[in-house]
Write an enzyme that holds these catalytic residues in place. Structure first.
Site, PDB file in Angstrom:
ATOM      1  N   ARG A 277     -10.619 -26.004  -2.022  1.00 13.76           N
ATOM      2  CA  ARG A 277     -10.049 -24.726  -2.511  1.00 13.76           C
ATOM      3  C   ARG A 277     -11.094 -23.783  -3.088  1.00 13.76           C
ATOM      4  O   ARG A 277     -10.786 -22.905  -3.882  1.00 13.76           O
ATOM      5  CB  ARG A 277      -8.968 -24.963  -3.563  1.00 13.76           C
ATOM      6  CG  ARG A 277      -7.770 -25.717  -3.026  1.00 13.76           C
ATOM      7  CD  ARG A 277      -6.575 -25.522  -3.926  1.00 13.76           C
ATOM      8  NE  ARG A 277      -5.463 -26.312  -3.437  1.00 13.76           N
ATOM      9  CZ  ARG A 277      -5.247 -27.570  -3.749  1.00 13.76           C
ATOM     10  NH1 ARG A 277      -6.076 -28.177  -4.589  1.00 13.76           N
ATOM     11  NH2 ARG A 277      -4.229 -28.211  -3.262  1.00 13.76           N
ATOM     12  N   GLU A 341     -26.991   0.971  10.410  1.00 14.05           N
ATOM     13  CA  GLU A 341     -26.198   0.721   9.194  1.00 14.05           C
ATOM     14  C   GLU A 341     -26.960   1.230   7.959  1.00 14.05           C
ATOM     15  O   GLU A 341     -26.353   1.665   6.984  1.00 14.05           O
ATOM     16  CB  GLU A 341     -25.906  -0.778   9.025  1.00 14.05           C
ATOM     17  CG  GLU A 341     -25.205  -1.442  10.210  1.00 14.05           C
ATOM     18  CD  GLU A 341     -23.695  -1.250  10.228  1.00 14.05           C
ATOM     19  OE1 GLU A 341     -23.149  -0.539   9.355  1.00 14.05           O
ATOM     20  OE2 GLU A 341     -23.068  -1.809  11.149  1.00 14.05           O
ATOM     21  N   LYS A 383     -24.210  -0.492  -1.386  1.00 15.21           N
ATOM     22  CA  LYS A 383     -23.040  -1.326  -1.068  1.00 15.21           C
ATOM     23  C   LYS A 383     -22.512  -1.994  -2.337  1.00 15.21           C
ATOM     24  O   LYS A 383     -21.299  -2.084  -2.553  1.00 15.21           O
ATOM     25  CB  LYS A 383     -23.368  -2.363   0.015  1.00 15.21           C
ATOM     26  CG  LYS A 383     -22.104  -3.116   0.421  1.00 15.21           C
ATOM     27  CD  LYS A 383     -22.116  -3.778   1.777  1.00 15.21           C
ATOM     28  CE  LYS A 383     -20.743  -4.408   2.026  1.00 15.21           C
ATOM     29  NZ  LYS A 383     -20.728  -5.382   3.101  1.00 15.21           N
ATOM     30  N   GLU A 393     -11.079  -3.812  -1.224  1.00 14.59           N
ATOM     31  CA  GLU A 393     -10.833  -2.770  -0.241  1.00 14.59           C
ATOM     32  C   GLU A 393      -9.543  -2.010  -0.507  1.00 14.59           C
ATOM     33  O   GLU A 393      -8.689  -1.856   0.369  1.00 14.59           O
ATOM     34  CB  GLU A 393     -10.807  -3.367   1.168  1.00 14.59           C
ATOM     35  CG  GLU A 393     -11.268  -2.394   2.212  1.00 14.59           C
ATOM     36  CD  GLU A 393     -11.786  -3.073   3.474  1.00 14.59           C
ATOM     37  OE1 GLU A 393     -12.972  -3.383   3.494  1.00 14.59           O
ATOM     38  OE2 GLU A 393     -11.004  -3.282   4.397  1.00 14.59           O
ATOM     39  N   ARG A 397     -13.799   1.432  -0.768  1.00 13.92           N
ATOM     40  CA  ARG A 397     -14.596   0.642   0.167  1.00 13.92           C
ATOM     41  C   ARG A 397     -14.432   1.145   1.604  1.00 13.92           C
ATOM     42  O   ARG A 397     -15.270   0.884   2.465  1.00 13.92           O
ATOM     43  CB  ARG A 397     -14.186  -0.835   0.052  1.00 13.92           C
ATOM     44  CG  ARG A 397     -15.258  -1.799   0.529  1.00 13.92           C
ATOM     45  CD  ARG A 397     -14.988  -3.203   0.013  1.00 13.92           C
ATOM     46  NE  ARG A 397     -15.763  -4.184   0.754  1.00 13.92           N
ATOM     47  CZ  ARG A 397     -15.940  -5.433   0.374  1.00 13.92           C
ATOM     48  NH1 ARG A 397     -15.411  -5.859  -0.752  1.00 13.92           N
ATOM     49  NH2 ARG A 397     -16.631  -6.276   1.086  1.00 13.92           N
ATOM     50  N   ASN A 401     -16.818   2.458   6.181  1.00 13.61           N
ATOM     51  CA  ASN A 401     -16.423   2.498   7.582  1.00 13.61           C
ATOM     52  C   ASN A 401     -16.987   3.716   8.312  1.00 13.61           C
ATOM     53  O   ASN A 401     -16.710   3.910   9.493  1.00 13.61           O
ATOM     54  CB  ASN A 401     -14.887   2.532   7.636  1.00 13.61           C
ATOM     55  CG  ASN A 401     -14.367   1.775   8.821  1.00 13.61           C
ATOM     56  OD1 ASN A 401     -14.996   0.824   9.287  1.00 13.61           O
ATOM     57  ND2 ASN A 401     -13.244   2.217   9.362  1.00 13.61           N
TER      58      ASN A 401
HETATM   59  N1  LIG Z   1     -19.004 -10.109   5.988  1.00 11.51           N
HETATM   60  C1  LIG Z   1     -19.314  -8.861   6.187  1.00 11.51           C
HETATM   61  O1  LIG Z   1     -19.094  -8.006   5.306  1.00 11.51           O
HETATM   62  C2  LIG Z   1     -19.982  -8.462   7.460  1.00 11.51           C
HETATM   63  C3  LIG Z   1     -20.584  -7.206   7.576  1.00 11.51           C
HETATM   64  C4  LIG Z   1     -21.257  -6.899   8.753  1.00 11.51           C
HETATM   65  C5  LIG Z   1     -21.312  -7.809   9.787  1.00 11.51           C
HETATM   66  N2  LIG Z   1     -20.713  -9.022   9.654  1.00 11.51           N
HETATM   67  C6  LIG Z   1     -20.756 -10.014  10.726  1.00 11.51           C
HETATM   68  O2  LIG Z   1     -22.101 -10.322  11.034  1.00 11.51           O
HETATM   69  C7  LIG Z   1     -22.171 -10.790  12.370  1.00 11.51           C
HETATM   70  C8  LIG Z   1     -23.389 -10.195  13.037  1.00 11.51           C
HETATM   71  O3  LIG Z   1     -24.530 -10.569  12.307  1.00 11.51           O
HETATM   72  P1  LIG Z   1     -25.972 -10.560  12.962  1.00 11.51           P
HETATM   73  O4  LIG Z   1     -26.248  -9.273  13.619  1.00 11.51           O
HETATM   74  O5  LIG Z   1     -26.905 -11.037  11.918  1.00 11.51           O
HETATM   75  O6  LIG Z   1     -25.820 -11.598  14.153  1.00 11.51           O
HETATM   76  P2  LIG Z   1     -26.132 -13.167  14.331  1.00 11.51           P
HETATM   77  O7  LIG Z   1     -25.861 -13.938  13.137  1.00 11.51           O
HETATM   78  O8  LIG Z   1     -25.426 -13.545  15.573  1.00 11.51           O
HETATM   79  O9  LIG Z   1     -27.687 -13.166  14.613  1.00 11.51           O
HETATM   80  C9  LIG Z   1     -28.201 -12.522  15.776  1.00 11.51           C
HETATM   81  C10 LIG Z   1     -29.139 -13.464  16.554  1.00 11.51           C
HETATM   82  O10 LIG Z   1     -30.378 -13.531  15.873  1.00 11.51           O
HETATM   83  C11 LIG Z   1     -30.740 -14.883  15.632  1.00 11.51           C
HETATM   84  N3  LIG Z   1     -31.476 -14.858  14.376  1.00 11.51           N
HETATM   85  C12 LIG Z   1     -30.991 -14.643  13.139  1.00 11.51           C
HETATM   86  N4  LIG Z   1     -31.984 -14.536  12.246  1.00 11.51           N
HETATM   87  C13 LIG Z   1     -33.142 -14.732  12.931  1.00 11.51           C
HETATM   88  C14 LIG Z   1     -34.503 -14.721  12.557  1.00 11.51           C
HETATM   89  N5  LIG Z   1     -34.894 -14.453  11.313  1.00 11.51           N
HETATM   90  N6  LIG Z   1     -35.409 -14.991  13.506  1.00 11.51           N
HETATM   91  C15 LIG Z   1     -35.031 -15.211  14.793  1.00 11.51           C
HETATM   92  N7  LIG Z   1     -33.767 -15.192  15.209  1.00 11.51           N
HETATM   93  C16 LIG Z   1     -32.821 -14.940  14.285  1.00 11.51           C
HETATM   94  C17 LIG Z   1     -29.438 -15.632  15.616  1.00 11.51           C
HETATM   95  O11 LIG Z   1     -29.624 -16.980  15.942  1.00 11.51           O
HETATM   96  C18 LIG Z   1     -28.649 -14.885  16.679  1.00 11.51           C
HETATM   97  O12 LIG Z   1     -28.996 -15.367  17.948  1.00 11.51           O
HETATM   98  C19 LIG Z   1     -20.870 -10.420  13.035  1.00 11.51           C
HETATM   99  O13 LIG Z   1     -20.098 -11.564  13.226  1.00 11.51           O
HETATM  100  C20 LIG Z   1     -20.198  -9.503  12.034  1.00 11.51           C
HETATM  101  O14 LIG Z   1     -18.798  -9.585  12.054  1.00 11.51           O
HETATM  102  C21 LIG Z   1     -20.060  -9.364   8.506  1.00 11.51           C
HETATM  103 ZN   LIG Z   2     -21.043  -2.276  10.977  1.00 10.06          ZN
END
Ligand SMILES: NC(=O)c1ccc[n+]([C@@H]2O[C@H](COP(=O)([O-])OP(=O)(O)OC[C@H]3O[C@@H](n4cnc5c(N)ncnc54)[C@H](O)[C@@H]3O)[C@@H](O)[C@H]2O)c1
Ligand SMILES: [Zn+2]
Length: 517
Positions: A277, A341, A383, A393, A397, A401
């Protein structure tokens, strides 16, 4: 760059003493705003309204000025949430804490002959607990010496973290270059078990140094390395983490560490939210997107079939450590996409950030780590400011968007393969600015300024009319839609956005006009 240091906490916690020591050690100026000579409510009501007002005015001036002074606050100085958020944004706030018995003893020493009631003190502390918890860190002055407390406070000040205020779930986001392994070791020293979640790419490149650091914690580490990619942000991955945690004997005092991009931090955070939990978790983001966006704000989730983030929870991390050294190995397209972003964030709340990206666009695009560190710090600060005011939200927040309504439609129109999320956001930003111009909200000069900048960062700024017309039809699928309309985020000025409720039909019509040029 140092900010002022504010010591907060109840009377008797040692604010003045510790502040004086920190000031002496760092050569900074010491400022006493605790007019009653170290006293606060519940001890003796000497602090008149007038002196409290004078102290508030002085505090405001110190925050405006930004000189790195060390300030001992009155027990009530930051009780107003507005002032507290302002202080957390412009200074480093450290709350001092001591056991009730200790506080009573110190207050008796300061006020000989005055009868002090432990019950009154306890209820005073209970009432203020949420306010004191909203700090960059809390230091216990009950156990060790004043010198030790001053060492800890000076170290917290030096780290210059960004605070996210969420009452008892507040935390600090630390940003640095090459800092993560050592810092994680310090943070997790007392955990009963560490559940380390990563993905194959990140773990292959950086897992060794992280595991060595965690090994130094002296606690067991249960390691789950997921295959990379959004398709693994799934219930299956969540189940795998939970089953392995169970097998490894993880319990309530275990800590989950999400070490990777946004996929890993989202799923690890959600695992922490659901295990027993809810247990503590720490995010160590390794992509620019995860640093500036995913790891701050406490949104955790997995996808369900094609529904992104359909199953999740708000679950704030205990700490976030952003080590820009990891960005050196991030795939360039993902890194560049996240710059959209950063530009979005600057438009929402930080004109200086926009200028920084403009003056260093080429260095930023090429991954210069000094520039990246400053971009990450400033983006997180914006942020954190938004999230602190609207954790769940409720309204504010929604401004995060910006660029996402049309961005998401274009991302989906491209089948999530043609455009990365950030590339779609870049297009969405330009469209939101052009739409704002049409509505008489956005000055044309901002549209051209931002469009130029996005292009210099290697991001797309133009799409085909056909793609845009197709995307227009998908706007109705927007998750943030409510009924037949949605709140569209518009830019009034750099650092100032507003939302306007628009009917879907109206928005679609506007997009058709934009598509026509
Ligand atoms: N929680 C939130 O508020 C929030 C906000 C924005 C995005 N997100 C989420 O984040 C995700 C996207 O995140 P992302 O763009 O980091 O993608 P990701 O986690 O898929 O990483 C992108 C790629 O880069 C690789 N990678 C990561 N760090 C690395 C490094 N230092 N060196 C080499 N390779 C590396 C990963 O293995 C992957 O193949 C989405 O699922 C999205 O929904 C969440
Ligand atoms: Zn975004």
């Amino acid at each position: 760059m140092r900010r002022p240091l504010l010591l907060n906490g109840p009377a008797g916690a040692g604010k003045s003493e510790v502040a004086r020591l920190v000031a002496a050690r760092t050569g900074a100026r010491f400022v006493e705003l605790n007019e009653g000579g170290g006293e606060g409510p519940g001890a003796h009501p000497t602090q008149s309204d007038r002196s409290q007002t004078a102290a508030s005015v002085r505090l405001e001036a110190l925050l405006d000025d930004g000189e790195p002074v060390v300030v001992s606050l009155g027990a009530d100085s930051l009780l107003s949430r507005g002032r507290r958020l302002r202080a957390l944004d412009s200074a480093v706030v450290v709350a001092l804490r001591a056991p009730v018995g200790e506080l009573l003893q110190r207050r008796r020493g300061l006020l000989p002959g005055v009868e002090l009631d432990p019950g009154v003190l306890e209820s005073e502390l209970e009432l203020r607990a949420g306010a004191y918890a909203e700090a960059h860190a809390t230091v216990d002055t009950g156990a060790g010496t004043v010198e030790e407390a001053a060492d800890q406070v000076a170290e917290i000040w030096r780290r210059n973290a960004v605070a996210v205020a969420a009452a008892g779930r507040s935390y600090a986001v630390e940003i640095g270059n090459g800092v993560a392994p050592r810092r994680i070791q310090q943070l997790l020293g007392a955990a009963s078990k560490i559940v380390l979640v990563s993905d194959e790419n990140v773990f292959g490149l950086h897992g060794g140094s992280m595991e060595r650091a965690l090994g130094g914690c002296g606690t067991g580490v249960c390691r789950i390395v997921l295959p990379p990619g959004e398709e693994h942000k799934s219930l299956a991955s969540l189940e795998r983490i939970l089953v392995q945690a169970l097998g490894a004997g993880a319990d309530r005092s275990s800590v989950v560490v999400g070490f990777g991009g946004g996929v890993v931090t989202d799923v690890a955070g959600f695992a922490a939210a659901t295990w027993m939990r809810g247990v503590r978790w720490v995010a160590v983001p390794t992509t620019l997107l995860a640093m500036v966006d995913a790891s701050v704000g406490g949104k955790t989730a997995v996808d369900l079939l094609t529904a992104k983030n359909a199953v999740g929870a708000f679950w704030q991390p205990d700490a976030v450590v952003c080590d820009v050294a990891y960005l050196r190995t991030e795939p360039p397209r993902g890194y560049r996409s996240a710059l959209a972003e950063v530009v979005k964030t600057a438009l929402i709340g930080d004109p200086d950030l926009l200028e920084l990206v403009e003056t260093s666009a080429e260095a930023a695009a090429q991954g210069d780590l000094a520039v990246a560190e400053e971009m990450v710090r400033r983006s997180i600060r914006v942020k954190a400011r938004v999230v602190s005011q609207d954790e769940r939200e409720g309204g504010l927040r929604a401004c995060l968007n910006l660029g996402h309504t049309l961005g998401h439609a274009l991302e989906s129109q491209g089948g999530y393969t043609q455009l990365s999320h950030g590339e779609a956001v870049s297009l969405g930003l330009v469209l939101a600015l052009r739409l704002g111009e049409r509505l008489g909200v956005t000055p044309a000069a901002i549209t051209s300024r931002v469009t130029r900048l996005l292009a210099r960062l290697g991001l797309p700024t133009e799409t085909t009319p056909a793609a845009l017309l197709d995307a227009a039809k998908l706007i109705g699928h927007d998750k943030k839609r409510s009924g037949s309309g949605l709140r569209f985020v518009l830019v009034e000025n750099v650092g100032a956005v507003c939302t306007r409720r628009m009917e879907l039909s109206e928005l679609e019509a506007q997009v058709r006009v934009l598509a026509a040029g």
